[in-house]
Scaffold this motif. Sequence first.
Motif, PDB file in Angstrom:
ATOM      1  N   SER A 304       9.748  -8.477   5.141  1.00  0.00           N
ATOM      2  CA  SER A 304      11.247  -8.778   5.392  1.00  0.00           C
ATOM      3  C   SER A 304      10.888  -8.993   6.682  1.00  0.00           C
ATOM      4  N   ASN A 307       8.783 -13.203   7.756  1.00  0.00           N
ATOM      5  CA  ASN A 307       9.539 -14.466   7.688  1.00  0.00           C
ATOM      6  C   ASN A 307      10.361 -14.570   6.448  1.00  0.00           C
ATOM      7  N   LYS A 308      11.279 -15.221   6.177  1.00  0.00           N
ATOM      8  CA  LYS A 308      12.068 -15.221   5.046  1.00  0.00           C
ATOM      9  C   LYS A 308      11.322 -15.435   3.834  1.00  0.00           C
ATOM     10  N   ASP A 341      17.899 -15.937  -0.916  1.00  0.00           N
ATOM     11  CA  ASP A 341      16.951 -16.368  -0.010  1.00  0.00           C
ATOM     12  C   ASP A 341      16.375 -17.793  -0.157  1.00  0.00           C
TER      13      ASP A 341
END
Length: 724
Positions: A304, A307-308, A341
């Motif tokens: 986390s 990067n997403k 996400d």
Amino acid sequence: MKLLVKYISFLCLLFCTSFLLAQERNDAINSEKRFTVRGSVIESDTNKPISNVNIEVGGGAYTTTDALGEFKIVAKKGDELTIKHKDFETVYYIIEDSERIKVKVEPNKIEEYRSKLFKSKANTQVFKSLIDSAEVYLKKDAKKSIQFIADALKDSRSVKQNSEAYEVLGDIYTYWKQFDLAVSNYRISIQNRTSNAVKIKLAKAYQLNKNYQESLSIYNEIDKKQLSNWQLVSLYEGLGDVHQNTKAFDASIDAYTKGLEVAQKHLITPKITDLNSKLAQAHINNGELQEAQLRFSNSLKLASQENKRRGVEEKVKVADFQNNLNDYSSEIELRKEALDDINDIESDSVFDNKSALTPQKQNYKIGNAYALQKDYGNAITYLEKSIEEADDKEDLIVQKDATKKLSDVLRDAGEFDKARIAFENYISLLDKVYVKREQEISQAARFSQDIISKQNRILSLESDRELSESKYQLNVEQARTQKLIIYSLIGGVLLLLVTAFLMFKYIKQQRLANNLLALKTLRSQMNPHFIFNALNSVNSFIASNDERTANKYLSDFSLLMRAVLENSEEDFIPLEKEIELLQLYTKLEHFRFKDKFDYNITVDENINVNNFVIPPMLLQPYIENAVWHGLRYKKSKGRLDIKITQTKPDEISIEIVDDGIGRKKSKSLKTEHQQKQNSKGMGNIKKRVSILNAMYKDKVDVFIDDFQNKEDTGTKVVVTLKKD
């Protein structure tokens, strides 16, 4: 009465599901019939044993040969044994029984690539530009990228440049999953110029190509003191991957842990995340769930912070772990976070349907988790979302699986009509999946042929370059050079012949597998269609409040279903069984339409019914058509005759004759929907006959014509059956 109707509908779905489960049970039974296969691998010319050969049973057991070239492995009849080693071509062998296997191979004499400097100066700028272009197109267009490498090799003027070109070529093949070609080119790169970075890539390529012993050998021979911190972490990670593949989980955990220690010491953040995740998976495989949960917690937190996209990947892995622990609430929560996400990054990232990060896959898994919690309302909602998104993105695999799951959930929720519709959609999707897989196999074969063709041209270019260089050698070497070229040409021809033979063998096996899959798919369509049609009679008796007759009919129907399910796995069954099935089915139809027709089944006394076999459910659809579309609409009482006669010593004729209204008049009475359904059912029979004749050399022939020249023309079906 309503409860009885629902109960009958539920039985219908249960029989369909039982058919599919029967296949799985048969597979499970077959998987239990395992035995130990012993064998040895030796050189054909010297009978010298070959050690450390990779022995694997397709996706199952794995072992290696010992110092005497011998091995033992557990397998079952029909398994494909894969025998791999760096010094000979891969051997494939189909296991028939527990016989002792002796494999004789001809080791390849790998020509050493000489590292020499050219007298002319290198055009460094042009070479570098071509290599850069190859790297730009590496993930976009394999053929264009390889062509840039071929052009770069033409301009290469040093062994260093040769090594770099072949390294990039190996990278291209690794990305496009042509691991055997990647191994060849990394080895050529190392032969031109030794590099630890390329050795690590070579070891990884060996691992991906399932040459595990060769991979371990390369990793272990690398001097760790000469590696950078990143390379050292990659080496330990690669060792862990090989041990994971060979099911040496303790060794895998040890290697991953060493790599993690180096990564933490030198703050190599991406590797810290990856190794925590891989350690978690290794602990799961080793049965250490508590340790796995701790590692996943670490990897989730670290991912986390990167990067997403990396965070989403880890959430999906942890959600899968929660599913294994039956912690469905935590799984659902994580997958919903992952979905949010994915929606955020989907505009910037491209997810193909093979990726685990597609919305349709996550919605499907959320729906599955709700179903396991028996929360059918939420399960249906998310499964429908999954089907809708999979349809939009043309993801037939997820659409098929989600539709099957939706049918099961609707059935469990008591919505039997919707469950039936969903199950029919699932059967339809099976056809589409089969067609798509055929197209993908064809495309993959063409892609592989193009890649091999370009690789051969590059190797030819290398050979031509060395041949041109040899012209500068002393005249005393000319005779030896000519002899070497002749041997190379002979070896090339032999290699092409062996390659052609292996390709022919592979295509033949693939065609057989495709035919078997097609038959299985067609049978899975015929049985539910037959069951639903047969239950119409039960519904009719229920509707007329004749419960006693319905119960008697249902009792006979259950006997028929048992016979159908017992025969559903076979391509052919004895004629005697098919006659028994026809007698029972025709009896049931006559019971339903006593006032519409009489029937008679005649079997020639001279026929030995045990000497002939017939595809199951081949004759029933023709009898069903005769009753439901011919005799049922006849104004007067009709007749159905089934005659089985022997026309030749190795051939029998089966006639199904009715004096009903005939095909033309019957077709005019049907609705548009009925015409489509009938066309599909008869089409399946034609496909089955066509495939079986292709596999068994024209064993079955079917002829359909009018029976008589009257107002009710009737229909005559003649099935010709040949003995094996």
